[in-house]
Design a protein around this motif. Structure first.
Motif, short mmCIF file in Angstrom:
data_model
loop_
_atom_site.label_atom_id
_atom_site.label_comp_id
_atom_site.label_asym_id
_atom_site.label_seq_id
_atom_site.Cartn_x
_atom_site.Cartn_y
_atom_site.Cartn_z
N THR A 1 23.66 -41.03 40.37
CA THR A 1 23.08 -41.67 39.19
C THR A 1 22.94 -40.67 38.05
O THR A 1 22.42 -39.57 38.23
CB THR A 1 21.70 -42.27 39.51
OG1 THR A 1 21.82 -43.16 40.62
CG2 THR A 1 21.16 -43.04 38.32
N GLU A 2 23.40 -41.07 36.88
CA GLU A 2 23.33 -40.23 35.69
C GLU A 2 22.43 -40.91 34.65
O GLU A 2 22.11 -42.09 34.76
CB GLU A 2 24.71 -40.03 35.09
CG GLU A 2 25.72 -39.40 36.04
CD GLU A 2 27.10 -39.27 35.41
OE1 GLU A 2 27.95 -38.61 36.03
OE2 GLU A 2 27.31 -39.82 34.30
N LEU A 3 22.06 -40.16 33.63
CA LEU A 3 21.30 -40.71 32.51
C LEU A 3 22.11 -40.49 31.24
O LEU A 3 22.44 -39.36 30.88
CB LEU A 3 19.94 -40.01 32.39
CG LEU A 3 18.98 -40.61 31.36
CD1 LEU A 3 18.52 -42.00 31.81
CD2 LEU A 3 17.77 -39.70 31.17
N TRP A 4 22.45 -41.60 30.58
CA TRP A 4 23.15 -41.55 29.31
C TRP A 4 22.15 -41.88 28.21
O TRP A 4 21.40 -42.84 28.31
CB TRP A 4 24.31 -42.55 29.28
CG TRP A 4 25.44 -42.17 30.19
CD1 TRP A 4 25.38 -41.96 31.54
CD2 TRP A 4 26.80 -41.98 29.82
NE1 TRP A 4 26.62 -41.63 32.04
CE2 TRP A 4 27.52 -41.64 31.00
CE3 TRP A 4 27.50 -42.07 28.61
CZ2 TRP A 4 28.89 -41.39 31.00
CZ3 TRP A 4 28.87 -41.81 28.61
CH2 TRP A 4 29.54 -41.47 29.80
N ALA A 5 22.17 -41.08 27.15
CA ALA A 5 21.17 -41.25 26.10
C ALA A 5 21.81 -41.21 24.72
O ALA A 5 22.87 -40.59 24.52
CB ALA A 5 20.10 -40.15 26.20
N MET A 6 21.16 -41.90 23.78
CA MET A 6 21.48 -41.80 22.36
C MET A 6 20.22 -41.29 21.68
O MET A 6 19.17 -41.93 21.73
CB MET A 6 21.90 -43.15 21.81
CG MET A 6 23.22 -43.67 22.36
SD MET A 6 24.65 -42.69 21.81
CE MET A 6 24.76 -43.19 20.10
N VAL A 7 20.33 -40.11 21.04
CA VAL A 7 19.17 -39.45 20.46
C VAL A 7 19.40 -39.27 18.96
O VAL A 7 20.47 -38.79 18.55
CB VAL A 7 18.91 -38.09 21.12
CG1 VAL A 7 17.71 -37.39 20.49
CG2 VAL A 7 18.70 -38.26 22.62
N PRO A 8 18.42 -39.62 18.11
CA PRO A 8 18.59 -39.39 16.67
C PRO A 8 18.53 -37.91 16.34
O PRO A 8 17.54 -37.24 16.65
CB PRO A 8 17.42 -40.17 16.05
CG PRO A 8 16.39 -40.25 17.14
CD PRO A 8 17.15 -40.29 18.43
N ILE B 1 23.55 -35.12 34.01
CA ILE B 1 23.98 -35.25 35.40
C ILE B 1 23.12 -34.31 36.26
O ILE B 1 22.67 -33.27 35.80
CB ILE B 1 25.48 -34.92 35.59
CG1 ILE B 1 25.80 -33.53 35.02
CG2 ILE B 1 26.34 -35.97 34.91
CD1 ILE B 1 27.27 -33.15 35.16
N GLY B 2 22.88 -34.71 37.50
CA GLY B 2 22.03 -33.90 38.36
C GLY B 2 22.44 -33.98 39.82
O GLY B 2 22.94 -35.02 40.27
N VAL B 3 22.25 -32.88 40.52
CA VAL B 3 22.57 -32.82 41.95
C VAL B 3 21.44 -32.13 42.68
O VAL B 3 21.04 -31.02 42.32
CB VAL B 3 23.90 -32.06 42.19
CG1 VAL B 3 24.10 -31.81 43.69
CG2 VAL B 3 25.08 -32.83 41.62
N ASP B 4 20.91 -32.79 43.71
CA ASP B 4 19.89 -32.20 44.58
C ASP B 4 20.59 -31.47 45.72
O ASP B 4 21.34 -32.09 46.48
CB ASP B 4 18.97 -33.28 45.14
CG ASP B 4 18.00 -33.81 44.11
OD1 ASP B 4 17.93 -35.05 43.97
OD2 ASP B 4 17.31 -33.01 43.45
N GLY B 5 20.34 -30.18 45.84
CA GLY B 5 20.89 -29.40 46.94
C GLY B 5 19.80 -28.93 47.88
O GLY B 5 18.64 -29.34 47.75
N PRO B 6 20.12 -28.05 48.81
CA PRO B 6 19.12 -27.52 49.75
C PRO B 6 18.18 -26.53 49.05
O PRO B 6 18.55 -25.40 48.76
CB PRO B 6 19.97 -26.82 50.83
CG PRO B 6 21.27 -26.53 50.17
CD PRO B 6 21.49 -27.59 49.14
#
Length: 278
Positions: free
Chosen positions: A144-151, A187-192
């Motif tokens: 799961t990613e987060l897409w954003a529109m920021v002023p 984008i994010g990844v959880d590792g050990p």
């Protein structure tokens, strides 16, 4: 660098500046949502990962390749009497490709649970409630990613500093309203015991070819968590690669100001920068 569109469950290209024989390709499936995939990366230092040429940033080993540039962002830790930063610590790595940028950071995480779900929700709240932006969750190659529109504010000073050909492309109504919508992809990844975050800006948001290059970089990063106890969300320490020091030394010698080589490094000046490391 040959680039092609890749399906989500297809093994990644191994074309990022290989140093010697690369590890044999392994059969892969879909990466688990929000987590590191043992077959495709990003990698933990304890994994058996592909042998590629990488820059050593201490807690991050970042792959290099043709057309890639690298910089380091610093956070002030000391200021002078006038409030100007005089010392700082590295806090993120910037990977540049064409008109695109990938910002990379690694954080400590709990041993038995990830932090991306919570961080994603908190980031979405900050963007919508504090920045007045818009957000949307999407499924991506790393979960799961987060897409954003920021002023993004457009001041007269910023407009005056732009090259004429760039300013001419900005619609007049955008200039009059004083801001432009800037797309950002998280984008994010959880590792050990670690969490790796990437923030994508620029053409790679829509340009598939530029995104594929940055995706391969992110996928082939190696995270060195270390054994030291750290609270969750604390930034893993970064160091400057020897290539950066050598680049700064070479720049000083080229400018015929050898005394600069002995000066204290000012992290808040542009550079050092490495482009197209092979």
């Amino acid at each position: 660098m040959p680039i092609r569109r890749r399906r989500r469950n297809e093994a990644p290209d191994r074309n990022l500046g290989s140093a010697g024989e690369q590890a044999d390709a392994v059969e892969t499936g879909d990466a688990p949502a929000g987590g590191a995939d043992e077959a495709t990366g990003p990698w933990d230092a304890g994994d058996s990962y592909p042998e590629l040429e990488r820059l050593d940033f201490g807690s991050l080993l970042v792959p290099v390749g043709p057309g890639l540039g690298f910089q380091v962002n610093f956070e002030a830790t000391e200021v002078d009497a006038e409030g100007n930063p005089v010392n700082g610590r590295p806090v993120s790595v910037l990977v540049q490709h064409a008109e695109s940028i990938l910002q990379v950071q690694a954080f400590a995480a709990p041993k038995r649970s990830g932090i991306w779900d919570d961080l994603r929700r908190e980031t979405a709240t900050e963007i919508t409630e504090q920045a007045g932006g818009q957000v949307e969750e999407r499924d991506g190659p790393f979960g799961t990613e987060l897409w954003a529109m920021v002023p993004a504010q457009l001041t007269e000073e910023m407009l005056n500093e732009m090259p004429p050909e760039v300013r001419e492309q900005i619609p007049q109504e955008v200039i009059e309203q004083g801001y432009a919508w800037q797309p950002i992809r998280f984008i994010g990844v959880d590792g050990p015991r670690w969490f790796l975050r990437g923030v994508v800006q620029g053409a790679a948001i829509e340009d598939e070819e530029q995104w594929q290059v940055l995706e391969d970089v992110f996928r082939n990063i190696v995270v060195i968590r270390g054994e030291q106890p750290m609270p969750p969300r604390e930034l893993l320490p970064l160091t400057l690669p020897k290539e950066f020091t050598e680049a700064a030394q070479a720049a000083a010698e080229q400018s015929q100001q050898p005394e600069q080589a002995d000066d204290t490094f000012n992290p808040f000046e542009r550079g050092p920068e490495i482009t197209e490391v092979r």
